[in-house]
Structure formats: C-alpha cells, structure tokens
Design a protein around this motif. Structure first.
Motif: not given
Length: 534
Positions: A451-465
């Motif tokens: 929900a931030g900038r997420n310039l990576n355009g990534r999907g969920p990464i449970p441990a990071l999230d």
C-alpha cells in the motif's frame, strides 16, 4: 578515464556516528563572537525546488527552502533522535499506538495573523489526505490509516488511526506534516506550489520564481521555536536568497568570490579553494533508504528473481566509495543507512563468482559480446535516474562496468528530476535509482509496502508484509527494531532493492557564514544561522 571522470563529482562529507551530525561550527576561522542579527544569506541550490509546499516536498533542495516557512508539532534532536516539543508542548500516545493527543502552545500565529488551533492540525492533515499519494507522497504515507483529527478544545488535537501507527510521532516532526494555515489548506495541489504558502515558521515567502530563485523574509514576532533550536525569539537573518546554480564549478566560484554565502553539494576538488578563502565544508550522513537500484518486477529480465538476486553480490560498493566519492562516504551495508533507527548490517559482500554462478544455474549463458542471453533474450535493463545528487552518473557508470563483468548490460537513462518522478509514479522504468531520507526505519514501509510506493510492482510477500505492518503495532523500541530487521532481510532476499552507497550532505559555507545546521533528517535549518562582516 573513469578515475578522472568520477573524481570530478566526488563530494566531501564526514561519516556521522550518531543519528545525524550537527554542523554547528562557525564557517570562518577563529572566534566570530556572539551571533549578530540582521543581514541576508545568499544560498546556491544545486537544483530547483520542485514545489513551494512543504506537504509536497521531497528532494533535499526543495526541503531546504520549504522547511524554513513551516513549523511541526514536534521536532527531533539530531544528536539523540529524541522527539522534542515544538508547536505541541506535550503529547500522549495510546498503548495501542492508534491515538495521539497533542497539547498545543498558546499564542502561536500563522504569517497571515490567524491563530494556531487544534482546527489547524485537523485541516492540515485532512488536506494532505486529499492531496493524495501522487502529490503528497511522504505525508500520505505518514498518515496511513488516518481516521481523523478531533479538536478536543482550542489547543488540544486528538489524531486517530484505524490501525496502530507507531511511526506517526516521529512523522509529526517532518516538514511534510508541518502545520499550515486554513488559506493554504483550502487550495488545490497546483496552487499550493506557487510560493505563497502560509505557515507559522520563522521565515515567510517574499518571492518564488520556479527554476530560478526564492527569497524568504524573517517572520517578525516569531517566539515559539523548537526546543532543539539554540536560541529563542526571531531568526537572526533578515532574508535568505536562494538561487538555482546547477553547475558545481559556478557554485564554488561564487562562494569563493563572495557572491554566495553558502552552497549545496560542495565537491572534493573545490574544498582547498573553499578553505583557502576562509570557508569550510559542513557535512552529515543521511538516515533512511540508501541510494540503490529498485527493479520493476513487471518488465523484461527483472521479472526473474534469480537475476535480481545475482545483482546483489555483483556490485563492489567499496570501489564505488573509493573511486567515486572518497573515504568519507560509506558503502551501503543494508537497505537502511547505518545511522537510521532500526538499522541492521546485512553484510553485502562483493562476490562476482557467486553472481555468475546464480545466472548460469538459471540458464543465462554468455553471448558473443559477453552479455548473457537466455532463449534469445539479452540480460539487459535500463536504469532511470536524475542528477539530484552530483555523483549519481559517475556511480552508475562504475556500476555499469561492474555488472558488465558478470554479463549484465546496464543502460543509463539520465532524465530531469520531474521526469524521473513522473516515470517512477507511472512505473515506466526497468530500474529506478534514488534514495529516500528519513530518521525512522518506517521508511521501509513507505518505499516497499504493497500500500506504499511499491515501485517494484510486486505481489504479496507474507514475511515482509507482516514485518512492515508489525513495526507499526508497537511503541516498544526493541520489538519494533526486530520487525525492521526482518523487513530489511526480506527486501534484500526478494531482490526488491540493490543498494549502492549511503548519501551524505556536504554544504560549502563562506567565511562570514555561521551556524548552518542540519536537522535530524540531514536537511538544513537556518533559524540559528547568521552572517557577519557586512
């Protein structure tokens, strides 16, 4: 060729061992005596401010200007990191970090004469959320989960969030959440960039000419300075005249000749010239997200996680510092700079053999020109960047050479700062190169959360999230730092960021310029600054 090319853009800075070093010395030699009120500071910016609105500020050169016209609810001591009073004389935080109650100082007024009240806090935060992430990127991230602000009484503001938001107290010290008058909060985003923003700060806008110059005037009657300031009452300077001078040699020449009193981005080859003229270079390290390449997961070869992982050991960060910047800069050792609360050393070791092995195992084999290929696709990507820091191009030229040794073709795409911001917002890039300064580890959430900038355009990464959310949920420092440590590991292990070097600020100050100071996020605060000899 590279050696001479990069030395020409090397900046002289000193490594900070605390949260941020305070450049508090007088610039000239000897005892200058007590501060003298009056006079004009003539400052040379290395780039144009992008907007006059503190809420929409992001680059160092923009914040150097906007910080002076706005006060914040709190301040942060640059030596200790402690949050201290400013517009709020005291505050309480609920145990679940959802409710922050601020008790405002009485008698504070904005430069249009209107009083500071709890309504001002509410209107400011409400306006920032209306500006949205595209305009007020940092401010909206600090207000994540914002429910609203209640004016409990005239001087008591209760700020509520729908979920824990432990980073908000530090965020309340930033210029992006500085409190503005109703007349400014009522304006649309574009109008707020025109230079007539109304704050309660020690200076006001006298003129604002985009891409050319800005003049600030002392605020008469100012008497509610931060507890961090060295003196109370009005600022010493009558005026600050900012001029945009992109060419480093011109900036230094103007400083040495006395046409300017202080300049941004002082360069190493110019230090002897500055010193011989009686000036000095003041410096500090930037906390927050280090300079690095942020890959777009949705494009080209960077969709391959093995490619992203191979790039981490392929960069010789010590060589970047030794060749491009000099011994007073620091190689990145994590996603966060070493002076950021919550930092953990991630041991970013240079190991090109490991990088090659990873690529070979993933089917990337050397082509006839040495660049690897797989299924007819070249291992190539472009990095989009701007010259917000004088050393960016030289750093990336050397990174380009280092990556070529493992068979990766890095193309350089130099664009203007506005275009770089626009390309980032639209995710029109392979790599985006930059940094983000903040004296709090929550900068990881701002940069990498879904929900931030997420310039990576990534999907969920449970441990990071879970870690990015978890660090918001506790006001216990040790527990929060443990979550931030996990977040740093996850960002690197998933290839969300390829760190290069830690940024530092280097300010050239003339012999008659005194007490140019850095605040906790390594930006300039001119309240205590004064000039002598004219």
């Amino acid at each position: 060729m590279i050696r001479s090319r990069v030395l020409a853009v090397a900046a002289v800075v000193a490594t900070a061992t605390t949260l941020a070093a305070c450049g508090t010395d007088s610039a000239g030699g000897g005892d200058a005596g007590p501060p003298q009120p009056g006079g004009t500071l003539r400052y040379g910016l290395s780039g144009a401010p992008t907007c006059s609105d503190p809420a929409q500020s992001g680059t160092n050169q923009t914040i150097y200007v906007a910080r002076q016209i706005v006060d914040s609810l709190t301040d942060q001591d640059p030596a200790t990191g402690k949050i201290t009073p400013w517009l709020a004389k005291s505050w309480e935080v609920s145990p679940d970090a959802k409710v922050f109650t601020f008790h405002l100082a009485d008698g504070v007024t904005f430069s249009d004469g209107t009083p500071l009240t709890a309504d001002s806090v509410r209107d400011t935060f409400d306006a920032i959320t209306k500006l949205g992430a595209a305009k007020a990127t940092l401010g909206t991230s600090y207000l994540t989960g914002y429910v609203g602000t209640t004016a409990v009484d005239k001087l008591t503001a209760r700020v509520e969030f729908k979920a824990p938001n432990a980073q908000f107290l530090q965020a309340s010290s930033t210029p992006q959440l500085g409190i503005l008058a109703a007349s400014t909060n009522a304006k649309p985003a574009e109008a707020r960039c025109a230079g007539d923003n109304i704050g309660s700060g020690p200076f006001t806008y006298a003129s604002y000419k985009q891409d050319q110059s800005v003049t600030l005037a002392k605020r008469a009657g100012y008497s509610w300075g931060s507890a961090v300031f060295a003196h109370q009452g009005e600022a010493y300077l009558d005026k600050i005249e900012f001029t945009v001078v992109p060419e480093s040699g011109v900036r230094t020449g103007s400083l040495v000749s006395g046409q300017l009193d202080a300049i941004s981005d002082a360069l190493s080859q110019d230090e002897p010239q500055i010193s011989s003229a009686g000036g000095r270079v003041l410096s500090t390290s930037n906390p927050g997200l280090v300079f690095g390449l942020q890959p777009n997961f949705t494009r080209g070869v960077l969709r391959d996680p093995v490619v992203r992982q191979a790039l981490l050991p392929a960069i010789d960060r010590k060589q970047l510092v030794d060749t491009v910047l000099g011994p007073q800069f620091k190689p990145a050792t994590s996603v966060l700079a070493a002076n950021t609360p919550g930092y953990v050393d991630q041991s970013l070791t240079y190991d090109p053999a490991k990088a090659k092995s990873l690529l070979e195992q993933a089917g990337w084999v050397p082509g006839p020109d040495g660049i690897r290929v797989r299924n007819g696709e070249r291992l190539s990507a472009a990095v989009t960047f701007s010259a917000v820091f004088a050393g960016n191009q030289a750093i990336l030229e050397l990174v380009q050479q280092q990556l070529k040794q493992i068979g990766f073709d890095l193309k350089l795409d130099l664009v203007s700062t506005p275009e770089s911001l626009a390309r980032s917002a639209s995710k029109d890039f392979d790599f985006s190169y930059g940094n983000s300064t903040r004296a709090d580890g929550d900068i990881l959430r701002t940069s990498f959360a879904l929900a931030g900038r997420n310039l990576n355009g990534r999907g969920p990464i449970p441990a990071l999230d879970a870690a990015l959310d978890g660090q918001l949920s506790t006001i216990d420092t040790a527990a929060r730092n443990a979550q931030l440590a996990t977040a740093q590991r996850e960002v690197l292990s998933n290839g969300l960021y390829i760190p290069t070097i830690e940024l530092s600020q280097a300010i050239g100050a003339g012999r008659n310029t005194h007490d140019v100071k850095f605040e906790a996020s390594a930006r300039l605060q001119f309240f205590d600054t004064w000039v002598s000899g004219r």
